[in-house]
Design a protein around this motif. Structure first.
Motif, PDB file in Angstrom:
ATOM      1  N   LEU A 475       0.868  -1.172   0.000  1.00  0.00           N
ATOM      2  CA  LEU A 475       0.000   0.000   0.000  1.00  0.00           C
ATOM      3  C   LEU A 475       0.905   1.223   0.000  1.00  0.00           C
ATOM      4  O   LEU A 475       1.516   1.546   1.021  1.00  0.00           O
ATOM      5  CB  LEU A 475      -0.906   0.007   1.233  1.00  0.00           C
ATOM      6  N   PRO A 476       1.046   1.910  -1.142  1.00  0.00           N
ATOM      7  CA  PRO A 476       1.903   3.100  -1.181  1.00  0.00           C
ATOM      8  C   PRO A 476       1.343   4.220  -0.311  1.00  0.00           C
ATOM      9  O   PRO A 476       0.122   4.424  -0.240  1.00  0.00           O
ATOM     10  CB  PRO A 476       1.880   3.497  -2.664  1.00  0.00           C
ATOM     11  N   LEU A 477       2.247   4.944   0.357  1.00  0.00           N
ATOM     12  CA  LEU A 477       1.878   6.100   1.179  1.00  0.00           C
ATOM     13  C   LEU A 477       2.737   7.274   0.736  1.00  0.00           C
ATOM     14  O   LEU A 477       3.746   7.617   1.373  1.00  0.00           O
ATOM     15  CB  LEU A 477       2.080   5.790   2.668  1.00  0.00           C
ATOM     16  N   PRO A 478       2.379   7.915  -0.382  1.00  0.00           N
ATOM     17  CA  PRO A 478       3.253   8.917  -0.991  1.00  0.00           C
ATOM     18  C   PRO A 478       3.323  10.247  -0.254  1.00  0.00           C
ATOM     19  O   PRO A 478       4.207  11.055  -0.540  1.00  0.00           O
ATOM     20  CB  PRO A 478       2.635   9.097  -2.392  1.00  0.00           C
ATOM     21  N   VAL A 479       2.406  10.513   0.685  1.00  0.00           N
ATOM     22  CA  VAL A 479       2.453  11.766   1.442  1.00  0.00           C
ATOM     23  C   VAL A 479       3.334  11.545   2.663  1.00  0.00           C
ATOM     24  O   VAL A 479       2.928  10.932   3.661  1.00  0.00           O
ATOM     25  CB  VAL A 479       1.040  12.225   1.855  1.00  0.00           C
ATOM     26  N   ALA A 480       4.581  11.989   2.555  1.00  0.00           N
ATOM     27  CA  ALA A 480       5.573  11.878   3.631  1.00  0.00           C
ATOM     28  C   ALA A 480       5.887  10.437   4.013  1.00  0.00           C
ATOM     29  O   ALA A 480       6.469  10.191   5.065  1.00  0.00           O
ATOM     30  CB  ALA A 480       5.131  12.665   4.868  1.00  0.00           C
ATOM     31  N   GLY A 481       5.519   9.481   3.178  1.00  0.00           N
ATOM     32  CA  GLY A 481       5.715   8.075   3.530  1.00  0.00           C
ATOM     33  C   GLY A 481       4.804   7.630   4.659  1.00  0.00           C
ATOM     34  O   GLY A 481       4.992   6.553   5.230  1.00  0.00           O
ATOM     35  N   LEU A 482       3.781   8.431   4.962  1.00  0.00           N
ATOM     36  CA  LEU A 482       2.884   8.183   6.094  1.00  0.00           C
ATOM     37  C   LEU A 482       1.424   8.050   5.682  1.00  0.00           C
ATOM     38  O   LEU A 482       0.656   7.335   6.332  1.00  0.00           O
ATOM     39  CB  LEU A 482       2.989   9.328   7.115  1.00  0.00           C
TER      40      LEU A 482
END
Length: 546
Positions: A475-482
């Motif tokens: 599950l990618p979390l592209p906003v700040a890795g969060l």
């Protein structure tokens, strides 16, 4: 002029009275409350406030968090943005503020007090005293967030005291974080100006802090669950109690929020008004929030419920706008571009070898982090593990697995230790959500699976992953890795699939990824792992694995 009226049994928490009434609303404010003698089947009461939450832990940006929360009657949060601040500093805080303002919801963000959380890990940013002073001058920064550096408070660290003084000068409260502090040390911590604590996990600890005037937040999140231990406090200390989730993953947010704690407390026989003081009133009074409390001239913030037993949320209003109805959000998704700070090279299985100096050794005693379901605190254990080809091997039969932390901000060798409690029988899971510095953290049964899970997170520039049977799910979390900037319900479903995958690998934890995210949180004892090594939270210094 936008005018409408709504009738029902009005629950006046402040006056501890319930009566039939019609509320008249003009341009988002209550201009008149008209008592009557009608019989109504529904009830009107102020909306709920989560008194301490890291929105980032929902893996949703604020605007998407709001869309899910209002369905459960939540109208406001007291939000600590130190997760994104540890990644991106003040720029990250500004992202949260601006995104939150795009939806009808009362986000109340604070100035992050401890970025980085400790000097024993690598964070992506520093929030200085000057930064905090500037943030606290803003009207949209409501408080100084949890002062996790309680040793700094107790030892009168000048920088820590300067941050507290900045909040006091601005007339804004200071949140606490004091797991296990009792007696004179608790009194000294509170006397420094700390007003709340959400880390109590025994009622004795909470009572100890209450006697010194501290407000206690009863926390029930995805990993830390303290409601069962602490709800009896409501009987005699309702004026000093609030509800919070602290960290709540998206699948749990779909299921419910503060409303679930209200239902549970009522089911245990706690007085209705005492429960609602904790859920609706106390956060507003303590943090001086703008929430309406169903009074004339207040903003029209309230919820409509079916009855006082089932407590099902029929509708939620904020500033006179209906934002949820019958289990459906009425807040639209708002497009948002990602911001990030992610630098990490791919890893190999060889990076996780733990060699021993004795070439003839067949086994060795190692220190082991003991993870506990439903708790952020860990045990400090030992185990005897086999040595194969000069390196220590994990042992799934003992449930002793490798835990790895990889620096996401610069090239550096990974830190490797051993952990008990995850129960994986094969494969690995990894995440770039790793409190508080949010380096990449992973647990696995073999080095190849660990490398695959971590490299999946690196390729996505942040996210969570599960590896098993030559299959990689992520599950990618592209906003700040969060966080993800996609629809909240979509993310909740995708997270649920990964949670299921982790359990199919053998994990017995209720929330494997949430528990994993706290295994690098050095400010909560006893053993944790940062990107710089194994850390003893009792002596507050590094230790060796063997």
């Amino acid at each position: 002029m936008n005018t409408f009226q709504l009738s029902g049994n009005l629950v006046d928490i402040l006056q501890q009275e319930i009566y039939p009434a019609t509320i008249h609303i003009t341009d988002g404010y209550i201009n008149r409350i008209e008592r009557n003698n009608n019989q109504y089947t529904t009830y009107l009461l102020p909306g709920f406030t989560d008194a301490h939450v890291h929105v980032e832990s929902s893996m949703l940006i604020p605007s998407e968090f709001a869309r899910l929360a209002v369905v459960h009657g939540t109208i406001a949060t007291v939000s600590d943005p130190h997760e994104i601040a540890n990644v991106m500093g003040v720029k990250g805080v500004e992202y949260m503020l601006e995104n939150g303002k795009k939806v009808p919801f009362r986000f109340n963000f604070g100035a992050p007090s401890c970025v980085p959380a400790t000097v024993f890990e690598t964070a992506g940013a520093v929030v200085t005293v000057a930064d905090i002073e500037a943030l606290l001058q803003r009207d949209d920064i409501r408080y100084l967030t949890e002062m996790m550096n309680f040793p700094g408070v107790l030892h009168k660290d000048p920088e820590v005291l300067a941050k507290i003084a900045a909040a006091q000068k601005a007339g804004k409260p200071v949140d606490g974080h004091a797991p296990g502090l009792r007696g004179e040390t608790a009194a000294a911590y509170i006397a420094a100006g700390i007003s709340t604590d959400h880390e109590c996990f025994t009622i004795e600890e909470a009572l100890d802090k209450l006697q010194y005037g501290m407000h206690i937040l009863i926390r029930e999140g995805s990993a830390a669950k303290n409601f069962e231990a602490l709800y009896p406090l409501l009987h005699d200390h309702a004026s000093h109690i609030m509800f919070c989730s602290d960290d709540k993953h998206p699948d749990n947010l779909v299921e419910g929020h503060i409303n679930l704690l209200v239902k549970r407390a009522l089911a245990y026989g706690v007085d209705l008004f005492k429960v609602l003081k904790a859920a609706c009133i106390n956060p507003v009074l303590h943090y001086k929030l703008d929430n309406g409390l169903l009074r004339v001239n207040d903003p029209a913030d309230f919820i409509v419920i079916d009855d006082l037993q089932n407590f099902n949320i029929l509708a939620t209003y904020i500033n006179g706008v209906k934002v949820a109805e019958n289990g459906h959000t009425l807040i639209p998704s708002i497009p948002s571009s990602p911001v990030n700070n992610f630098i990490a090279d791919p890893v190999t299985a060889d990076d996780f070898r733990i060699p021993v100096s004795d070439s003839n050794a067949k086994e060795i005693t190692v220190k082991v982090i003991g993870a506990m379901d439903g708790q952020l605190i860990t045990n400090a254990l030992t185990a005897v593990l086999p040595v194969v080809n000069g390196a220590i091997e994990s042992n799934t039969q003992q449930d002793i697995l490798k835990l790895v932390v990889v620096n996401r901000y610069k090239k550096a060798p990974p830190a490797v230790a051993f952990i008990h409690g995850f129960g994986l029988q094969h494969g690995a899971i990894a995440s770039s959500v790793a409190h508080d510095s949010h380096n990449i953290i992973a647990v696995g049964t073999d080095d190849e699976s660990l490398a695959a899970a971590i490299n999946s997170v690196i390729a996505a520039q942040g996210g969570i992953s599960a590896v098993g049977n030559n299959n990689v799910q992520e599950l990618p979390l592209p906003v700040a890795g969060l966080m993800s900037n996609l629809d909240g319900y979509t993310i909740a479903a995708r997270y649920s699939a990964l949670d299921k995958a982790a359990k199919e690998l053998g994990s017995t934890l209720a929330s494997p990824f949430m528990t994993l995210s706290f295994m690098a949180l050095l400010v909560i004892p006893h053993l944790k792992l940062s990107d710089l090594g194994l850390f003893d939270g009792d002596s507050f210094q590094f230790t060796t694995t063997h």
